[in-house]
Motif scaffolding. Structure first.
Motif, mmCIF file in Angstrom:
data_model
loop_
_atom_site.group_PDB
_atom_site.id
_atom_site.type_symbol
_atom_site.label_atom_id
_atom_site.label_comp_id
_atom_site.label_asym_id
_atom_site.label_seq_id
_atom_site.Cartn_x
_atom_site.Cartn_y
_atom_site.Cartn_z
ATOM 1 N N SER A 193 0.828 -1.199 0.000
ATOM 2 C CA SER A 193 0.000 0.000 0.000
ATOM 3 C C SER A 193 0.871 1.262 0.000
ATOM 4 O O SER A 193 0.615 2.212 -0.758
ATOM 5 C CB SER A 193 -0.828 -0.030 1.284
ATOM 6 N N PRO A 231 -10.205 4.633 4.687
ATOM 7 C CA PRO A 231 -10.059 4.024 5.988
ATOM 8 C C PRO A 231 -8.565 4.059 6.333
ATOM 9 O O PRO A 231 -7.722 3.722 5.504
ATOM 10 C CB PRO A 231 -10.552 2.591 5.755
ATOM 11 N N TRP A 279 -14.822 4.543 13.203
ATOM 12 C CA TRP A 279 -15.808 4.972 12.193
ATOM 13 C C TRP A 279 -16.251 3.764 11.376
ATOM 14 O O TRP A 279 -15.416 2.940 10.990
ATOM 15 C CB TRP A 279 -15.145 6.007 11.262
ATOM 16 N N ASP A 280 -17.552 3.685 11.155
ATOM 17 C CA ASP A 280 -18.070 2.601 10.320
ATOM 18 C C ASP A 280 -18.670 3.212 9.055
ATOM 19 O O ASP A 280 -19.681 3.921 9.111
ATOM 20 C CB ASP A 280 -19.132 1.807 11.091
ATOM 21 N N ALA A 281 -18.045 2.926 7.926
ATOM 22 C CA ALA A 281 -18.464 3.520 6.648
ATOM 23 C C ALA A 281 -19.874 3.108 6.245
ATOM 24 O O ALA A 281 -20.498 3.765 5.408
ATOM 25 C CB ALA A 281 -17.478 3.118 5.552
ATOM 26 N N SER A 301 -7.253 5.434 0.606
ATOM 27 C CA SER A 301 -6.317 4.500 -0.009
ATOM 28 C C SER A 301 -6.676 3.075 0.397
ATOM 29 O O SER A 301 -6.845 2.783 1.583
ATOM 30 C CB SER A 301 -4.898 4.882 0.444
ATOM 31 N N ASP A 356 -11.473 4.578 10.996
ATOM 32 C CA ASP A 356 -11.453 3.165 10.600
ATOM 33 C C ASP A 356 -12.336 2.418 11.600
ATOM 34 O O ASP A 356 -12.495 2.870 12.734
ATOM 35 C CB ASP A 356 -10.026 2.606 10.662
HETATM 36 C C1 SAM Z 1 -6.483 -2.141 3.237
HETATM 37 S S1 SAM Z 1 -6.805 -1.229 4.660
HETATM 38 C C2 SAM Z 1 -6.445 0.400 4.087
HETATM 39 C C3 SAM Z 1 -5.551 1.150 4.991
HETATM 40 C C4 SAM Z 1 -4.792 2.343 4.458
HETATM 41 N N1 SAM Z 1 -5.637 3.393 3.953
HETATM 42 C C5 SAM Z 1 -3.746 1.964 3.424
HETATM 43 O O1 SAM Z 1 -3.484 2.761 2.533
HETATM 44 O O2 SAM Z 1 -3.152 0.906 3.536
HETATM 45 C C6 SAM Z 1 -8.566 -1.311 4.679
HETATM 46 C C7 SAM Z 1 -9.172 -0.851 5.998
HETATM 47 O O3 SAM Z 1 -10.589 -0.753 5.827
HETATM 48 C C8 SAM Z 1 -11.150 -0.898 7.115
HETATM 49 N N2 SAM Z 1 -12.593 -1.120 6.957
HETATM 50 C C9 SAM Z 1 -13.218 -2.177 6.406
HETATM 51 N N3 SAM Z 1 -14.553 -2.011 6.473
HETATM 52 C C10 SAM Z 1 -14.772 -0.805 7.040
HETATM 53 C C11 SAM Z 1 -15.947 -0.063 7.381
HETATM 54 N N4 SAM Z 1 -17.164 -0.541 7.144
HETATM 55 N N5 SAM Z 1 -15.782 1.134 7.961
HETATM 56 C C12 SAM Z 1 -14.558 1.635 8.220
HETATM 57 N N6 SAM Z 1 -13.420 0.977 7.944
HETATM 58 C C13 SAM Z 1 -13.521 -0.222 7.361
HETATM 59 C C14 SAM Z 1 -10.355 -2.073 7.693
HETATM 60 O O4 SAM Z 1 -10.423 -2.074 9.105
HETATM 61 C C15 SAM Z 1 -8.945 -1.792 7.174
HETATM 62 O O5 SAM Z 1 -8.167 -1.132 8.146
#
Ligand code: SAM
Length: 298
Positions: free
Chosen positions: A65, A102, A172-174, A202, A138
């Motif tokens: 990432s 997130p 936070w829950d999207a 990202s 997140d």
């Molecule tokens: C791949 S990571 C991305 C992290 C960072 N932005 C990066 O660039 O690596 C995806 C994130 O989405 C979060 N996530 C999944 N479903 C979610 C939701 N409904 N609300 C908020 N966050 C969520 C997960 O906890 C995880 O930390």
């Protein structure tokens, strides 16, 4: 010109400080051996709510990432010229507020900050005072805990390059508009203090396409809530089938955002993937990017 510490022989190298911090955290979490043995042929863990999933994702996907974000910022082959120029101008100095969602364990934002710092250290960017406010959202409290610790680790190092950050984490829950309302209220509580508001998204596509429609109210709300401000929304995703669906979902949502008329859409094909060095495994995997940016005309 890009410093050879970041790009050499058509290969991307991530900033030493970022790697140091990452490696130390892997050791602290007892995940160094896991990361060392992991081969990035599979998609890897997508991150989740519990600590075990968070640690696995951190060990398997963090550097992939952060490499993507770095490739967009330094843009060695000029694949993203307008966006890269825009990022360097935005983070050249002044007061900026970033909504990092997130946030995960911070691969995206740490890459952004450490690369701007590295470009400044090599005099490739002017060294003007830059104040960055970061709100990280997140739904994983275990990911946010690591995020907080890593940002604390990098803070001092950024200050040598006159980059001053303050940050806050927020569960936070999207899929919940109420949760998004609370997040946005927090993000905008001191809105007049900043010249620009930046939404940095990202690596969200990995949650899986059946989930995306649960996010539409929250994403729409974010766009509307920021419509009176100088805002940029940037999405950086891997070049996967899921990310293509995510990109279509985002395009549909942004039909509303007439106040962000400048749209940049880039989807690298498999022949344009870039090589990056993984200092933990010693391998040089390849990655591709799907990118979207919405902003006011500049
Ligand atoms: C791949 S990571 C991305 C992290 C960072 N932005 C990066 O660039 O690596 C995806 C994130 O989405 C979060 N996530 C999944 N479903 C979610 C939701 N409904 N609300 C908020 N966050 C969520 C997960 O906890 C995880 O930390």
């Amino acid at each position: 010109m890009i410093p050879s510490s970041l790009w050499k022989d058509n290969t991307l190298y991530q900033p030493d400080k970022l790697i140091d911090i990452y490696k130390n955290k892997l050791i602290e979490l007892s995940m160094y051996d896991h990361a060392k043995k992991y081969h990035k042929k599979t998609t890897g863990a997508t991150g989740g709510k519990n600590i075990a999933e968070t640690k696995k994702h951190f060990a398997e996907r963090f550097l992939t990432s952060s490499a993507r974000t770095q490739f967009v910022i330094i843009d060695p082959r000029e694949d993203f010229l307008e966006i890269s120029v825009n990022l360097k101008a935005t983070f050249g100095g002044g007061k900026i507020s970033i909504l990092d969602i997130p946030a995960g364990t911070g691969a995206g934002i740490l890459s952004l900050l450490s690369n701007i710092s590295e470009l400044r250290a090599h005099s490739k960017l002017p060294k003007l005072p830059l104040y960055i406010n970061i709100l990280a959202g997140d739904f994983s409290s275990s990911a946010l805990k690591i995020y907080n610790e890593l940002l604390e680790e990098i803070k001092m190092y950024l200050e040598y390059q006159l980059i001053y950050i303050n940050y806050e984490i927020c569960e936070w829950d999207a899929s919940s508009p109420q949760s998004t309302n609370l997040l946005i209220r927090k993000f905008l509580q001191n809105e007049d203090a900043y010249e620009e508001h930046y939404v940095f998204m990202s690596a969200f596509s990995g949650v899986g396409s059946p989930i995306y429609k649960q996010f539409d109210k929250s994403f729409t709300y974010i766009q509307i809530a920021l419509s009176h401000l100088n805002t940029t929304i940037l999405y950086i995703e891997p070049n996967t089938n899921e990310a293509s669906s995510f990109s279509k979902f985002i395009t549909k949502l942004h039909k509303l955002t007439t106040w962000l008329p400048k749209v940049i859409n880039i989807s690298q094909d498999s022949t344009s993937r870039f090589k990056w060095y993984d200092p933990i495994t010693g391998n040089t995997p390849k990655s591709g990017i799907i990118l979207k940016q919405y902003s006011r005309e500049k």
